[in-house]
Design an enzyme around this catalytic site. Structure first.
Site, short mmCIF file in Angstrom:
data_model
loop_
_atom_site.label_atom_id
_atom_site.label_comp_id
_atom_site.label_asym_id
_atom_site.label_seq_id
_atom_site.Cartn_x
_atom_site.Cartn_y
_atom_site.Cartn_z
N ARG A 266 7.69 -2.19 4.29
CA ARG A 266 6.60 -2.19 3.31
C ARG A 266 5.75 -0.96 3.57
NH1 ARG A 266 3.52 -1.52 6.86
NH2 ARG A 266 1.88 -1.71 5.32
N ARG B 105 9.55 -3.76 -6.05
CA ARG B 105 8.10 -3.97 -5.99
C ARG B 105 7.46 -3.04 -7.02
NH1 ARG B 105 5.25 -4.35 -0.27
NH2 ARG B 105 3.77 -5.55 -1.51
N GLN C 84 -1.23 -7.36 7.95
CA GLN C 84 -0.71 -6.04 8.32
C GLN C 84 -1.60 -5.37 9.37
OE1 GLN C 84 -0.87 -7.15 5.17
NE2 GLN C 84 0.73 -6.32 3.88
N ASP D 30 -1.20 2.83 -2.71
CA ASP D 30 0.11 2.59 -3.33
C ASP D 30 0.29 3.36 -4.62
OD1 ASP D 30 -0.37 0.19 -1.50
OD2 ASP D 30 1.77 0.12 -2.00
N ASN E 85 -4.66 -0.08 -3.86
CA ASN E 85 -4.27 -0.27 -2.45
C ASN E 85 -4.37 -1.75 -2.11
OD1 ASN E 85 -3.40 0.93 0.06
ND2 ASN E 85 -5.41 0.40 0.89
O1 MRU Z 1 2.04 -4.88 0.67
P1 MRU Z 1 2.19 -3.69 1.56
O2 MRU Z 1 2.13 -4.01 3.02
O3 MRU Z 1 3.41 -2.85 1.19
O4 MRU Z 1 0.93 -2.79 1.23
C1 MRU Z 1 0.79 -1.55 1.87
C2 MRU Z 1 -0.48 -0.87 1.52
O5 MRU Z 1 -1.25 -1.32 0.71
C3 MRU Z 1 -0.72 0.45 2.16
O6 MRU Z 1 -2.09 0.66 2.36
C4 MRU Z 1 -0.20 1.56 1.22
O7 MRU Z 1 1.14 1.30 0.87
C5 MRU Z 1 -0.28 2.88 1.84
S1 MRU Z 1 0.86 3.01 3.21
C6 MRU Z 1 0.87 4.59 3.77
#
Ligand code: MRU
Length: 346
Positions: free
Chosen positions: A51, A94, A197, A238, A248
């Site tokens: 992820r 996703r 996370q 994202d 994000n």
């Molecule tokens: O759902 P996730 O864990 O994939 O979400 C990740 C994030 O929101 C991160 O902050 C984003 O992808 C930037 S990672 C360099």
């Protein structure tokens, strides 16, 4: 201890196969999965084995290598048509992280210029995207760290480190660089419900890389900022829209609003591949909805009252007006807006 404070890598191409560190099992177990086909790669992205926006894009590019190998060997004449279905499957895994579609657009452009067996060219492309991402992260680390005054405290949200990218990280890369330069008094990470996370992944990376980190619950963000212990909120993204709005991990907008209230600056760190100039503003960014069970359960055990329902958007939008700086490998945009973003992206 390592000089670089950077020893974690979670995506590997080894022995002609894709290997992923299963991020669902961290920090208690370090399990590596070997993925053999497109369906497995798409499922790994959807189910959060891997992820983080840049890591998802890189994984999809390696997934395209596996798909191309299988399709070409099955039918050296009609492989292009069947391969397209695989690329579509990866693209749909996703919806919010634009790096996924960006990487697959690069794959499609590469295929347009190919004759014969596509595997070697696609592998070279995937490796190039992977290496470019790490180089971009190091550049952003330098640019972002330059904005931070010595003696600062920082708060980060979600995981934006080596686990979420090709390596080094975006927001966490800035924190790595600033730490190495001796600028940071304190690094805080919030837990980042519901996937944790921050608690599971960011803390694991930083502890491994000998950077001290203090966890706070998501609800402590306002009190932490009010206490004066942090000067910067540093996050990844994202997808950044053409006007500088930032999608994000859910909770980013809350932290950014609180930051503005308490005079804490907000830095968004993301490669140019995260900037989507085809998406005008926040309203056009698709926000992933994830299963209610992620909130109603913790590690598979119920934590909510039986009968309760849940609403589980995985991302939120921080309006550009709350962002002090967007840091990309192309440069820094302070107080972003559509004009400045257009100038950055050329
Ligand atoms: O759902 P996730 O864990 O994939 O979400 C990740 C994030 O929101 C991160 O902050 C984003 O992808 C930037 S990672 C360099």
């Amino acid at each position: 201890m390592n000089d670089n404070h950077d020893c974690v890598r979670a995506v590997h191409w080894e022995d002609n196969a894709l290997r992923l560190l299963d991020q669902r099992r961290l920090p208690t177990e370090e399990i590596w999965l070997t993925l053999a086909d497109t369906a497995a790669v798409a499922a790994a992205i959807r189910d959060m084995v891997v992820r983080g926006a840049p890591a998802i894009g890189i994984t999809a590019a390696y997934g395209a290598v596996l798909a191309a190998r299988h399709r070409y060997r099955s039918d050296p004449l009609a492989w292009r048509q069947t391969l397209q279905a695989d690329l579509d499957l990866l693209r749909q895994a996703r919806p919010t992280a634009v790096n996924l579609g960006w990487a697959l657009d690069r794959v499609s452009a590469c295929l347009d210029n190919l004759r014969g067996d596509p595997e070697a060219a696609l592998l070279a492309l995937a490796r190039e995207l992977h290496e470019q991402d790490i180089a971009a992260n190091r550049r952003m680390g330098d640019l972002g760290a330059a904005l931070i005054e010595a003696g600062s405290g920082v708060l980060t949200h979600c995981n934006t480190g080596s686990l979420a990218t090709g390596g080094y990280g975006t927001a966490l890369g800035v924190i790595r660089s600033a730490w190495r330069q001796g600028k940071l008094n304190a690094v805080f990470a919030d837990e980042t419900r519901p996937w944790l996370q921050g608690a599971r992944l960011t803390a694991w990376e930083l502890v491994r890389d000998a950077i001290p980190v203090s966890l706070v619950v998501d609800g402590a963000v306002a009190h932490l900022m009010q206490s004066g212990q942090v000067q910067w909120l540093i996050v990844g993204s994202d997808r950044i829209a053409a006007n500088g709005d930032v999608a994000n991990k859910i909770g980013t907008c809350t932290a950014a609003i609180v930051a503005r209230y308490y005079g804490v600056k907000v830095m968004v760190v993301a490669p140019a591949s995260t900037v989507d100039m085809h998406t005008a503003c926040a309203a056009d960014i698709p926000i992933e909805q994830r299963p209610a069970e992620e909130i109603l359960q913790l590690a598979g055990r119920p934590v909510a009252a039986p009968g309760a329902q849940a609403w589980n958007p995985a991302f939120d939008i921080t309006p550009a007006g709350l962002v002090d700086a967007i840091v990309t490998e192309r440069g820094v945009v302070e107080r972003p807006d559509a004009t400045k973003m257009a100038a950055l992206m050329g």
